[in-house]
Design a protein around this motif. Structure first.
Motif, PDB file in Angstrom:
ATOM      1  N   VAL A  93       0.851  -1.187   0.000  1.00 40.96           N
ATOM      2  CA  VAL A  93       0.000   0.000   0.000  1.00 40.96           C
ATOM      3  C   VAL A  93       0.886   1.236   0.000  1.00 40.96           C
ATOM      4  CG1 VAL A  93      -1.948  -1.104   1.164  1.00 40.96           C
ATOM      5  CG2 VAL A  93      -0.157   0.006   2.536  1.00 40.96           C
ATOM      6  N   THR A 113       1.885  -3.604   6.238  1.00 39.43           N
ATOM      7  CA  THR A 113       1.617  -4.182   4.919  1.00 39.43           C
ATOM      8  C   THR A 113       2.878  -4.330   4.085  1.00 39.43           C
ATOM      9  OG1 THR A 113      -0.555  -3.104   4.964  1.00 39.43           O
ATOM     10  CG2 THR A 113       0.200  -3.969   2.840  1.00 39.43           C
ATOM     11  N   MET A 194      -2.493   1.617  -7.726  1.00 33.03           N
ATOM     12  CA  MET A 194      -1.798   2.405  -6.719  1.00 33.03           C
ATOM     13  C   MET A 194      -1.358   3.761  -7.250  1.00 33.03           C
ATOM     14  SD  MET A 194       1.592   1.390  -4.487  1.00 33.03           S
ATOM     15  CE  MET A 194       0.804  -0.038  -3.740  1.00 33.03           C
TER      16      MET A 194
END
Length: 252
Positions: A93, A113, A194
């Motif tokens: 992320v 993450t 992303m």
């Protein structure tokens, strides 16, 4: 050297973040190369389902930040396919903002993450690889592990990716004599979910493109090509490396 060394016939791969972007493109290419793939993410997408519905591949829903998930994923892969050869540690992320205002909750989300989960997944994956004295791990880092990106401010994200590069190097040293290769890929600006918001912002997109000597963004398929090389026997003497694939971004 034969092109057959790029084949993955008979190999089994676990790919985190395998439902879209670089993870899905890698799974699709691995399938073409003869591997059977276990994909994992929080939820399946239509595109990943199209691959797993063939029956040769599988999807296991998981939140990799759950401490129990890594062992569960490795066990599910072994149960489904009977072996474990390749890990692609891809899930991640991004988040940004001023360093002095970056709160602990956002910091924890990034580190859990992007660093702690990949560490745990790799730790779980190494065990069956040690038992068979062979295996390949490809950790997905980022050029953000080398540079301060602009115009976005993202100290936590960049730090997490720099840590992935170092984890890769030290793991490679530890396991080189035991048949396990560990490498990383450091993508530049790639057309994934992303990065798409920035790519659709004319001002940010121009900065990113202008700072990429090739003058364009990369694709998930181009990154998958790099992952295939690192995971295959074509890279049999490559370990501890971080392959930068960024259109020349960090050359200046």
């Amino acid at each position: 050297m034969s092109l057959s060394q790029f084949r993955l016939d008979g190999k089994v791969a676990l790919i985190t973040g395998g439902n879209r972007g670089i993870g899905l493109a890698t799974a699709q290419l691995f399938a073409e190369a003869g591997a059977r793939c276990m994909l994992t993410a929080r939820s399946e997408t239509d595109d990943s389902r199209a691959l797993t519905e063939t029956g040769e591949h599988a999807f296991h829903a998981a939140d990799i930040t759950d401490p129990a998930a890594p062992d569960e994923l490795v066990e599910a892969t072994l149960k489904r396919f009977g072996r474990f050869d390749i890990l692609v540690n891809n899930a991640g992320v991004a988040d940004g903002g001023d360093f002095h205002d970056f709160d602990d909750a956002r910091l924890a989300r990034i580190m859990d993450t992007n660093l702690i989960a990949p560490f745990r997944v790799a730790r779980s994956a190494v065990r069956p690889m040690l038992a068979q004295s062979s295996g390949a791990i490809v950790n997905i880092g980022s050029i953000s592990g080398y540079v301060a990106n602009k115009p976005q401010l993202q100290v936590a994200y960049n730090s997490s990716k720099a840590a992935i590069h170092q984890m890769t190097s030290v793991m490679a040293f530890e396991y080189a004599a035991r048949g396990i290769r560990v490498n990383a890929l450091a993508p530049g600006y790639i057309r994934t979910r992303m990065a798409i918001d920035g790519m659709e912002d004319p001002d940010m997109s121009k900065v990113w493109a202008d700072n990429t000597p090739m003058g364009r963004f990369g694709t998930p398929e181009e990154m998958a090509n790099c992952v295939l090389f690192l995971a295959s026997d074509a890279a049999s003497f490559v370990t501890g490396a971080t392959l930068v694939a960024d259109g020349g971004y960090i050359t200046h």
